[in-house]
Design a protein around this motif. Sequence first.
Motif, PDB file in Angstrom:
ATOM      1  N   SER A   1       2.647  72.623 -50.953  1.00  0.00           N
ATOM      2  CA  SER A   1       2.870  71.261 -51.433  1.00  0.00           C
ATOM      3  C   SER A   1       2.620  70.252 -50.318  1.00  0.00           C
ATOM      4  CB  SER A   1       4.297  71.102 -51.968  1.00  0.00           C
ATOM      5  OG  SER A   1       5.244  71.449 -50.980  1.00  0.00           O
ATOM      6  N   LYS A   2       2.866  70.661 -49.071  1.00  0.00           N
ATOM      7  CA  LYS A   2       2.530  69.868 -47.893  1.00  0.00           C
ATOM      8  C   LYS A   2       1.845  70.783 -46.888  1.00  0.00           C
ATOM      9  CE  LYS A   2       4.596  65.860 -48.898  1.00  0.00           C
ATOM     10  NZ  LYS A   2       3.900  64.546 -48.964  1.00  0.00           N
ATOM     11  N   LEU A   3       0.882  70.221 -46.160  1.00  0.00           N
ATOM     12  CA  LEU A   3       0.131  70.993 -45.180  1.00  0.00           C
ATOM     13  C   LEU A   3       0.224  70.297 -43.826  1.00  0.00           C
ATOM     14  CD1 LEU A   3      -1.883  73.418 -44.804  1.00  0.00           C
ATOM     15  CD2 LEU A   3      -3.721  71.747 -45.151  1.00  0.00           C
ATOM     16  N   VAL A   4       0.621  71.046 -42.796  1.00  0.00           N
ATOM     17  CA  VAL A   4       0.703  70.509 -41.446  1.00  0.00           C
ATOM     18  C   VAL A   4      -0.405  71.143 -40.609  1.00  0.00           C
ATOM     19  CG1 VAL A   4       2.110  70.252 -39.363  1.00  0.00           C
ATOM     20  CG2 VAL A   4       3.202  70.189 -41.623  1.00  0.00           C
ATOM     21  N   VAL A   5      -1.259  70.304 -40.050  1.00  0.00           N
ATOM     22  CA  VAL A   5      -2.329  70.779 -39.173  1.00  0.00           C
ATOM     23  C   VAL A   5      -1.867  70.605 -37.732  1.00  0.00           C
ATOM     24  CG1 VAL A   5      -4.735  70.506 -38.463  1.00  0.00           C
ATOM     25  CG2 VAL A   5      -4.093  70.186 -40.866  1.00  0.00           C
ATOM     26  N   ALA A   6      -1.542  71.718 -37.101  1.00  0.00           N
ATOM     27  CA  ALA A   6      -1.120  71.722 -35.698  1.00  0.00           C
ATOM     28  C   ALA A   6      -2.030  72.680 -34.945  1.00  0.00           C
ATOM     29  CB  ALA A   6       0.341  72.143 -35.578  1.00  0.00           C
ATOM     30  N   ALA A   7      -3.321  72.473 -35.085  1.00  0.00           N
ATOM     31  CA  ALA A   7      -4.317  73.431 -34.634  1.00  0.00           C
ATOM     32  C   ALA A   7      -4.832  73.151 -33.228  1.00  0.00           C
ATOM     33  CB  ALA A   7      -5.495  73.462 -35.623  1.00  0.00           C
ATOM     34  N   GLY A   8      -4.255  72.191 -32.521  1.00  0.00           N
ATOM     35  CA  GLY A   8      -4.660  71.927 -31.148  1.00  0.00           C
ATOM     36  C   GLY A   8      -6.126  71.569 -31.053  1.00  0.00           C
ATOM     37  N   ILE A   9      -6.855  72.279 -30.184  1.00  0.00           N
ATOM     38  CA  ILE A   9      -8.267  71.973 -29.985  1.00  0.00           C
ATOM     39  C   ILE A   9      -9.107  72.277 -31.217  1.00  0.00           C
ATOM     40  CG2 ILE A   9      -8.109  72.286 -27.498  1.00  0.00           C
ATOM     41  CD1 ILE A   9      -9.379  75.049 -27.860  1.00  0.00           C
ATOM     42  N   TRP A  10      -8.543  73.014 -32.168  1.00  0.00           N
ATOM     43  CA  TRP A  10      -9.256  73.362 -33.401  1.00  0.00           C
ATOM     44  C   TRP A  10      -8.957  72.377 -34.536  1.00  0.00           C
ATOM     45  CZ3 TRP A  10     -12.731  77.161 -32.674  1.00  0.00           C
ATOM     46  CH2 TRP A  10     -12.531  78.014 -31.600  1.00  0.00           C
ATOM     47  N   THR A  11      -8.350  71.240 -34.234  1.00  0.00           N
ATOM     48  CA  THR A  11      -7.937  70.293 -35.276  1.00  0.00           C
ATOM     49  C   THR A  11      -9.122  69.774 -36.075  1.00  0.00           C
ATOM     50  OG1 THR A  11      -5.939  69.617 -34.081  1.00  0.00           O
ATOM     51  CG2 THR A  11      -6.831  68.064 -35.699  1.00  0.00           C
ATOM     52  N   ASN A  12     -10.135  69.273 -35.411  1.00  0.00           N
ATOM     53  CA  ASN A  12     -11.265  68.706 -36.153  1.00  0.00           C
ATOM     54  C   ASN A  12     -12.021  69.768 -36.937  1.00  0.00           C
ATOM     55  OD1 ASN A  12     -11.032  65.968 -35.756  1.00  0.00           O
ATOM     56  ND2 ASN A  12     -12.310  65.923 -33.920  1.00  0.00           N
ATOM     57  N   ARG A  13     -12.106  70.965 -36.417  1.00  0.00           N
ATOM     58  CA  ARG A  13     -12.748  72.035 -37.182  1.00  0.00           C
ATOM     59  C   ARG A  13     -11.952  72.323 -38.450  1.00  0.00           C
ATOM     60  NH1 ARG A  13     -14.555  78.019 -34.899  1.00  0.00           N
ATOM     61  NH2 ARG A  13     -15.438  78.778 -36.847  1.00  0.00           N
TER      62      ARG A  13
END
Length: 536
Positions: free
Chosen positions: A280-292
């Motif tokens: 229902s909610k998505l958290v992007v905490a992907a560091g250097i992979w954020t834009n990918r």
Amino acid sequence: MTAKSALQVPYECIYKLARRDLSVGRNLAGLDPLHSQASLLRALAGFQVLEAIAMLFNPRMGLHRDIQNMSGLESPRWLWEHDRWSQCEQSPPRVVVIGAGVMGLSTAWSLARSGAQVVICDGGHAEKGSWGESRIARVSYADDVLVKLAQRSYELYGELGKTSAEPLMCKTGCLDVGFKRESLDKLAQTYDRLAQPYQRLNHHEVQQRWPMLQLSSEYVEASVYCPLGDAVCAGVVLEALKDQILRHGGPAAMVDDPVVQIDRQRKTVTTADGSVIPYSKLVVAAGIWTNRTLRKMSLPLLPLVTSIEQQTYYSTPPGMEDLYSSSHLPVIIEHNPPPQPQMKRRGGYMIPHLSNGVDGVKFGMHRQGPLLDNEDFPMAPGSTAASAKHFSCSATRGHDVWCSRWPEEEDAHLRAETDAFCKRVLPGLDPSAPPALTMRCPYDQQLYADEDFVVGVHPADPDVIVVGGFAGEGFKFGPAIGEMAACLVTGASFKARPNTRKGNSLPCFSFMPLILSSPHVLFTMTTYRQYRKIFT
């Protein structure tokens, strides 16, 4: 094969295999244990035998052949091929967090403690920011908000530490040194405003307190020492966070598999093994992979760039390891003014040797590594020009600013910088001797001239929260940022509680709630309009 025959695998055999792989992971200097083996041990400890056997026989675990050889059993494919999310249509996990670094784990921990259903996915990239032996925790910032945020992180680290059998930090204190008084005076003024205990020390007083420190005459005689400074045991922190997330959510809370697709219309995340996880909610905490990751979601890229920094562990003289340890030295922050006023600050840092840790004393430079430009780390249009304008490495590295691949070799420029730094503070070490260890660590950096972080709801999708742009500061603020990101997910207001515990070095304060939608406040991502100024 039936469930009954699967249970005939000796419990001792399973436990031994799991413990073997977990210990191997821990013995590799600077590497985290594999999530899957850690999850297995926890499943066994909780007598979740079927879950444990399913994990062991999963070919992706790499242990199934060992068990077959020892037991003569065939893999129970019905166990590991079962879609763990088949039951989720009626009760989907509330939040999926992408990225199991310190920010993703801190966010998941805060959400789990609030009662939310959370699943954290991590692809196990070798290139990542949250790895290695040690980091720094400190409150030495001239910005009041950052000091209070760091203080909140200290409180949360204290709560997490009560759950860990191993210490999360080594108490050292933090010594700030610099070439000019201005930045050191601003730091002292901030401490005064916030009633944070500190001391001003000249070079003689520094050497009296720490005999191994002999500060160079290049530094001004106005160093600032704050007792609230620590060497963070990074791997221990990550494992403690995983333990708590699994305690709240069980083995299904951790998915050690790359995310290959994100469908924002159906609100599902698909991993490489074919699992489809609703959210229902998505958290992007992907560091250097954020834009990918954002590209997989067909979302506009953020103004982020990846730099490849370098840390060198300088060997200590034989028999003198303890004198260079965290019990005899503080962590040190070197203030180094940027080449041009509009550029981000740079500088150096030193972490003493940790008991039973990597040999040597750790030195690193801040924001001086080359910038990475390739398809794995896509950048928004205009990023190259913004980097040249705001990153001091553009003025100090000359033609060696950009690289198209992940560098494996030692960076000569960064080595020269840390050699000089080492001589300025610890002349008893020999920078010309072979180092105990050299390692590379990436920063995910935002392209503003300021140093604010990017934490907020993505402008193009209200159900996507992005946390990034921490530029090596993740472990200092991780628990508090995770709490803030959790508030963005749940709609609660972020408010750090004042500290009232007696005998604690943290001062009592009243922390006003941060207005997350205010454009001038830290951690805001209200509209893409505010990002466009860096490209004009």
